[in-house]
Design a protein around this motif. Structure first.
Motif, short mmCIF file in Angstrom:
data_model
loop_
_atom_site.label_atom_id
_atom_site.label_comp_id
_atom_site.label_asym_id
_atom_site.label_seq_id
_atom_site.Cartn_x
_atom_site.Cartn_y
_atom_site.Cartn_z
N ASP A 1 -5.06 15.62 -1.39
CA ASP A 1 -5.50 15.31 -2.76
C ASP A 1 -4.62 16.00 -3.78
O ASP A 1 -4.29 15.43 -4.83
N THR A 2 -4.24 17.24 -3.49
CA THR A 2 -3.35 17.96 -4.40
C THR A 2 -2.08 17.16 -4.65
O THR A 2 -1.52 17.16 -5.73
N LEU A 3 -1.65 16.47 -3.63
CA LEU A 3 -0.42 15.70 -3.74
C LEU A 3 -0.66 14.25 -4.15
O LEU A 3 0.26 13.44 -4.14
N ASP A 4 -1.94 13.93 -4.47
CA ASP A 4 -2.28 12.55 -4.84
C ASP A 4 -1.98 11.55 -3.73
O ASP A 4 -1.51 10.46 -4.00
N MET A 5 -2.22 11.95 -2.50
CA MET A 5 -1.97 11.04 -1.39
C MET A 5 -3.29 10.43 -0.95
O MET A 5 -4.22 11.17 -0.64
N ASP A 6 -3.36 9.10 -0.94
CA ASP A 6 -4.65 8.52 -0.57
C ASP A 6 -4.67 8.07 0.89
O ASP A 6 -5.54 7.31 1.31
N ILE A 7 -3.75 8.57 1.68
CA ILE A 7 -3.72 8.20 3.10
C ILE A 7 -4.88 8.86 3.83
O ILE A 7 -5.30 9.97 3.49
N ASP A 8 -5.46 8.13 4.81
CA ASP A 8 -6.59 8.68 5.55
C ASP A 8 -6.11 9.85 6.41
O ASP A 8 -5.07 9.79 7.05
N GLU A 9 -6.92 10.91 6.44
CA GLU A 9 -6.46 12.12 7.14
C GLU A 9 -6.47 11.97 8.66
O GLU A 9 -5.98 12.81 9.38
N ASP B 1 -9.82 20.56 5.03
CA ASP B 1 -8.66 21.25 4.45
C ASP B 1 -7.52 20.28 4.18
O ASP B 1 -6.87 20.32 3.14
N THR B 2 -7.28 19.42 5.17
CA THR B 2 -6.18 18.47 5.04
C THR B 2 -6.41 17.56 3.84
O THR B 2 -5.50 17.31 3.04
N ARG B 3 -7.66 17.09 3.72
CA ARG B 3 -8.00 16.21 2.59
C ARG B 3 -7.64 16.90 1.28
O ARG B 3 -7.08 16.32 0.37
#
Lengths: 353, 536, 433
Positions: B145-153, B139-141
């Motif tokens: 992704d919706t926010l274009d964040m490529d940080i590891d969850e 879910d977090t991923r």
């Protein structure tokens, strides 16, 4: 006038009212049980003087914002060393007592300096750290009492190593304050006993209170109070917060050293090893019963508190023995009351959210 | 029926605290997929409006509010923030609600963890169900992704850049399945420019997914960039509602500030007189969290009243605190040509600078102590007055203290039972007078006063301001007054500097026009003017 | 040439990094290291034989670990070190006294004790939790004082009221005056060795089975997670486990074939299993929703409340769990001792458990099962060796006894002070940054 009375009433919060009520009940009971009431009163006055300075030692610590000084045993240990040195020097009478104080005070100042340094680094957790530093100090000195090179035969075990657990002060400075200018009212043989006023002891305690009062009204005393009351305010007024707290801690430690000597002379014995462990708690409980809080304390709190708490202990013992067989009710009620009052004070600090 | 197109409608919202009206007849409607900005100064009523929307206890414990709130056409009555969340109203907080020791996933799913049953939970209830970390991460991923964040969850939040933290908060909100309306409360306040730009892009994306956004801010250019509609509040009233393509920054700035200024009677200062600089700061930097000062040069003239204004959190409060040395400070502070020792309140006080703190109850007073001690204690320490010397020890001079206190009580009209009364029993206005009395006892050359009228009633406000003017006019005392209330600054000051982003945005006269004040407060003045220069 | 230089530079940086890591490790584990060294030195001076020492240590470990484990959950819930586990110990003792009075021996007696202590511990825990919620930020001192206070109530009940106001007939247990319990109560008629004597194995066999179980555990873990890529850290950890237990297994096999004294050491398997169950229980709780809430409250009460967690309730639950575990821990402790010191057995429980946990490397805000077990080993090593070491070095056994009291108090004081100091420095730093 009415507001005055109201103020007085609100000052006497619930636990204190309970204690006063309990103490009065006990006194009335004692009277009807045929116990020597005046004798009890004498004991109460003696205890007030003996224990008063130790309780007074709480005042500078609380006022300077360090909080309840559970580390009181550190100062007490210094006092004990002073007392032992005085015997080792083979002094007796008033001079022995004076020498004990003369040795104890500089020692306590030094210890207080280190202790204050530590407490300035653990702001917010002073009480817990102080408690365990006090405990650790007492158990370290247990080793010290065995290792220190005292020679006087009155103090060391006849066989084996180290100092005795209790050292009698008879012939040294036993009751030098208690018996100074003391006088008796009434007939010791009567059913109510006689009232003996320990003038010297009360004068000594009174002098300590007066010195404290003068100090709190000096520039340095005001500075210490301000630091304890509101450290941020103190900073904006150009004061050094750590210095104020340090003064409070040192004073508290020094008073503890003097206090234990006053206690010992009245008690007639020096108690070593684990005896000082819980003396801090008793002093804390006494000043809280006197109406102090974790953040506020006055000299009157110390006087009233000592009188009420020690009075309770003095009166409850014979009364309890009359009413109930077996068990150590007096000791148990001391544990319950002193720790109960500390818990009450802690729960009033807030943090409830 | 037409109401259905609106996600949220707030109708005729009014609220008063003990008769003091803070919101009056506010109407607000937000459609799905719309970014609606709410603009206003500090104290304009933005936060009260949000408190009402979220059903905070402050509102209910003070008698509730008037008006109605409708969510998707249905009347709702929100009693607690929890209820608001359940209805699909989310909030991205200004200060992060993140747990540093937790991973991104654990933070996004905070108290909404996905669990699976196990044999213990079958007996003891769902509290003992084990966390389904895999599903939580999935879910977090998706939200990231919706926010274009490529940080590891699974990264721990501790140590990741501040800009990312805001996004984790947003991810938490959009992960909520039924989220309909998202409130952004000054989200860019702590971000760098590029981070703020990223955030605005993310807001656009959230908007496209059909969620309505309420955007609370005071940054006008951001509003122009992303908002569809704008609601402007001032002093609890709705001043204007505009579509963003029908307005511009300058108009907004004027709307934000415009109000009548009541001049406190005072003859104008002789502009031409050649005045000396009494206090000068050069490249002043103050590390005061929340009010950081990032390099200020300022000259204060002898005998003037200088106002320092600006929005909360911009650093205006830090200046006086820095000059006094209460917070870590760097730069130069020059008093009458001599450098001041930095970080030493004692030196500042000894050199005759006095300070009335913005935090009256926390810093400015000894609440459990008498009036007289509060007034003399600083002078006693700094100037060693009010004490008697007995060679080895000192004692307070009770007689002199009483005399002086009575003088001050009379001079400042402090209402009290007697000079021994405890400070905590006095009203806010009288407490403020005590603070001023203490500063006066130091007989200062320069008086720094911060937020002198905060939290005191209207009558007392006027008296305090008049007192300051009188001190200035009669005693020639130089006064530096810091205040969030622009109107107040304009009513007593000779000139006003506005602080934005820890720096000086500009200097104005009290009678300068509202637009300039508005632009400076919003931190847009320099931008617009430099743009103007380029064009010309 | 250039390349070589670069290589060398990188190597330097690597070395720097390593030394940095080592330094960090040393600083972080300073307390544990100091006590490990103290323990080893003390052991060398004590003149004890290794098998005797190991046997003593194992007895103490099986006896005391339970109580130390009871401290972990409150620490994680942000309530600090729960000195009020003394109340849990009291609940356990009340149950033991009742069961001894009824003379129910063996396993049934033990189970009855455990069952009886639960409602008591629940009430005590609830009240403790309530109090600690009223003294937020001062939980530790409050729990410490509460322990003293409860001790007063306990004495009042058993010394003054029981037999007098509350009737009880038992000549063996009640003092000759008819009021109050005796100072020591023999548990031979009830739970003495009830758990320990169910099943015992010699040390080498126990070690061998432990090794086998560990290997099996690692195997099952790997099998279950075969699809998922495992973290490198986990893999390394598993490798270390397997290597260690292989050495242990080899050693046991070797010992079995000698007539070493180690063969005479018998391990109470049921007690060990009980301790392992508590470890598993703690780990399990922390993986549930409740555990997550606990940790959230511990990390930041404000955020927890804001996100809808009832922090006060969670804190009470944490204390209740801790109190129940302490009650059971005390029951296991007593079945091993075989004798109940009515007024003394519980008094130092809090101090010793806390000191052990801290020596294991835990702090006021962080504690793990590993730290608890390690702490028990180190703390009790000091306990075993210090009287003899004291005698051999200074010629006085009493010195060693005082020394270990000093260690217990000192380590708590030092650890609390270091934690508070660290917090103050951190607060200072965050102000500056």
């Amino acid at each position: 006038m009415i507001t005055r009375i109201k103020d007085l009433f609100t000052d006497f919060d619930l636990p204190r009212l309970l204690i006063v009520a309990f103490l009065s009940t006990l006194l009335v009971l004692a009277f009807f049980l045929g116990l020597p009431v005046l004798g009890l009163l004498t004991d109460m006055l003696n205890r007030l003087g003996m224990f008063g300075v130790l309780v007074l030692a709480m005042v500078p610590a609380i006022v300077a914002g360090v909080g309840l000084n559970f580390g009181l045993p550190l100062g007490i240990l210094c006092g004990l060393i002073g007392g032992l040195v005085s015997i080792e020097l083979d002094l007796s009478g008033g001079w022995a007592f004076a020498a004990a104080i003369a040795v104890a005070v500089p020692l306590a100042t030094l210890v207080g300096l280190g202790y204050g340094w530590l407490l300035n680094r653990v702001k917010g957790s002073e009480m817990m750290v102080a408690t365990y530093v006090g405990f650790a100090g007492v158990s370290l000195m247990c080793i010290g009492w065995i290792m220190l090179p005292f020679r006087s035969l009155e103090m060391v075990w006849p066989i084996g190593k180290g100092l005795r657990v209790t050292i009698a002060l008879s012939g040294r400075y036993e009751r030098v304050l208690n018996d100074f200018w003391d006088f008796t009212i009434g007939d010791p043989g009567s059913s109510t006993g006689a009232l003996t006023i320990p003038t010297g002891l009360l004068l000594f305690f009174g002098a300590m209170c007066l010195l404290m009062w003068l100090f709190l009204r000096s520039r340095m005393g005001i500075q210490m109070k301000t630091v304890g009351d509101n450290p941020k305010f103190a900073v904006t007024s150009g004061m050094n917060v750590n210095r104020g707290r340090m003064i409070g801690t040192i004073l508290s430690t020094v008073l503890a050293a003097v206090g234990i000597l006053a206690f010992n002379q009245g008690f007639g014995f020096i108690q070593l090893y684990t005896a000082p462990m819980f003396m801090g708690f008793t002093a804390v409980a006494a000043i809280l019963i006197g109406g102090a809080t974790v953040k506020k304390a006055s000299i009157s709190n110390a006087i009233i508190g000592t009188f009420l708490f020690q009075g309770l202990l003095v009166v409850s013992l014979p009364v309890a023995n009359q009413i109930m067989q077996g068990g150590n009710l007096a000791e148990i009620s001391r544990i319950i009351i002193s720790n109960g009052i500390i818990l009450y004070a802690l729960s009033q600090v807030g943090g409830g959210e | 029926m037409e109401n259905l197109e609106y996600v949220l409608q707030m109708k005729n919202i009014s609220k008063d605290y003990y008769g003091n009206c803070v919101l009056k007849d506010i109407n607000l409607s937000v459609k799905a997929g719309e970014i609606h900005a709410i603009l206003g100064e500090n104290g304009a009523g933005k936060s009260t409006l949000m408190n009402i929307l979220f059903g905070m206890t402050v509102i209910h414990s003070t008698g509730g509010f008037d008006g109605e709130i409708m969510l998707e056409g249905k009347n709702i009555n929100i009693k607690s923030p929890q209820e608001a969340l359940e209805l699909g109203i989310g909030m991205v907080h200004q200060e992060f609600m993140l747990i540093p020791g937790y991973s991104v996933t654990e933070n996004v799913k905070l108290n909404r963890e996905i669990t699976k049953r196990n044999f213990v939970s079958r007996i003891f209830g769902e509290k003992l169900e084990t966390l389904d970390l895999k599903e939580m991460a999935k879910d977090t991923r998706k939200a990231l992704d919706t926010l274009d964040m490529d940080i590891d969850e699974w990264t721990r939040v501790e140590g990741i850049p501040v800009g990312y933290m805001q996004f984790i908060e947003i991810a938490r909100e959009i992960d909520k399945k039924n989220i309909k309306l998202l409130v952004f409360d000054e989200p860019t306040a702590v971000l760098t420019e590029s981070e703020a730009a990223n955030l605005l892009t993310a807001m656009q994306k959230i908007k496209e997914s059909g969620i309505a956004i309420l955007f609370i801010t005071h940054r006008l250019d951001e509003v122009m960039e992303v908002a569809d509609n704008i609601t402007m509040l001032r002093d609890g009233e709705l001043v204007a509602q505009k579509k963003s393509d029908e307005t511009n920054v300058i108009e907004l700035a004027e709307l934000m500030v415009g109000r009548k200024v009541e001049k406190i009677v005072r003859e104008k200062r002789d502009e031409k007189a050649n005045r000396k600089t009494i206090l000068e700061v050069k490249d002043l930097r103050v590390m005061m969290s929340g009010e950081e000062v990032k390099g200020i040069d300022l000259k204060i003239e002898e005998g003037e009243i200088l106002g320092i204004g600006g929005l909360a959190g911009q650093g205006k409060i830090g200046i006086a605190n820095g000059i006094m040395g209460i917070y870590p400070v760097s730069g130069d502070i020059i008093l009458k040509g001599e450098k001041l020792k930095l970080n030493s309140p004692k030196d500042s006080l000894e050199r005759k600078i006095a300070f009335v703190s913005e935090d009256r109850r926390g810093v400015g007073l000894l609440l459990d102590t008498s009036i007289e001690i509060n007034i003399v204690v600083t002078a006693m320490q700094i100037k060693k007055t009010f004490i008697r010397n007995f060679v080895l020890f000192t004692q307070i001079n009770q007689k002199r203290i009483k005399e002086h206190t009575l003088k001050m009580i009379k001079m400042l009209d402090i209402r009290c039972r007697n000079e021994k009364q405890l400070i905590k029993k006095l009203s806010g206005g009288n407490q403020q007078k005590i603070c001023i009395a203490r500063a006066l006892t130091l007989a200062p050359d320069v008086l720094l006063v911060s937020e002198p009228t905060r939290g005191i009633d209207v009558g007392a406000k006027k008296i305090v301001l008049e007192t300051l003017v009188r001190l200035n006019r009669d005693l020639g005392m130089t006064i530096v007054m810091t205040s969030s209330e622009l109107a107040e600054l304009r009513s007593v000051c000779d000139r006003i500097v506005i602080i934005s982003g820890g720096k000086i945005e500009g200097e104005l006269k009290p009678d300068s026009n509202d637009t300039d004040f508005g632009l400076m407060m919003a931190g847009e003045y320099k931008k617009i003017h430099s743009r103007g220069d380029e064009q010309s | 040439m250039q390349n070589q230089k670069n290589d060398k530079k990188e190597l330097d940086i690597d070395l720097l990094e390593i030394s940095e890591v080592v330094k960090k490790f040393l600083v972080a584990n300073m307390v544990t290291m100091v006590f490990a060294i103290l323990g080893i030195v003390g052991f060398m001076f004590s003149g004890l034989s290794l098998p005797f020492f190991v046997s003593e240590l194992l007895i103490r470990m099986t006896r005391n670990s339970f109580l130390v484990l009871a401290l972990i959950i409150p620490v994680l819930a942000g309530m600090g070190l729960n000195f009020a586990i003394v109340l849990g110990a009291m609940a356990g003792q009340v149950a033991v006294i009742a069961v001894t009075h009824w003379e129910i021996p063996g396993v049934w007696g033990l189970l009855l004790c455990m069952a009886l202590s639960v409602p008591l511990a629940l009430v005590f825990g609830y009240l403790t939790g309530k109090l600690l919620n009223k003294t937020k930020g001062k939980e530790m001192i409050a729990s410490l004082i509460l322990a003293f206070f409860a001790n007063g109530i306990y004495q009042l009940f058993f010394l003054v009221l029981l037999g007098g106001v509350i009737p009880m007939q038992n000549e063996v247990m009640i003092l000759s005056g008819g009021v109050g319990l005796r100072v020591s109560i023999n548990l031979a008629t009830s739970i003495k060795d009830a758990a320990d004597h169910i099943w015992r194995l010699s040390l080498p066999w126990s070690a061998l089975s432990f090794s086998a179980l560990t290997v099996m555990y690692v195997g099952i873990r790997r099998y279950l997670n075969r699809a998922k890529k495992m973290e490198e850290r986990t893999i390394r950890k598993h490798l270390v486990y397997v290597a260690l237990v292989s050495i242990l297994a080899l050693w046991s096999l070797y010992i079995m074939n000698t007539d070493s004294m180690f063969n005479n050491i018998r391990i109470p398997i049921v007690t060990v299993i009980a301790i392992i169950v508590v470890c598993i229980f703690t780990t399990f709780i922390l993986k549930t929703k409740l555990g997550q809430d606990l940790k959230t409250v511990g990390q930041d009460r404000h955020i927890a409340t804001a996100s809808g967690i009832d922090a006060n309730r969670i804190r009470i639950i944490a204390i209740i769990i801790s109190t129940i575990l302490a009650a059971w821990g005390q029951i296991f402790f007593l079945q091993k001792m075989g004798i109940l010191l009515t007024y003394g057995a519980h008094a130092q429980v809090g101090l010793f458990a806390v000191a052990a946990l801290l020596i294991g490397g835990a702090s006021v805000s962080k504690a793990t099962i590993g730290q608890a077990i390690l702490g028990v080993v180190l703390f009790h090593t000091i306990f075993i060796v210090s009287p003899l070491a004291g005698k051999n070095i200074f010629g006085d056994a009493q010195l060693g006894e005082f020394f270990r009291a000093f260690v217990a108090y000192g380590v708590v004081g030092l650890s609390l002070a270091m934690h508070a100091w660290g917090k103050q420095i951190q607060a200072g730093n965050s102000l500056k940054s």
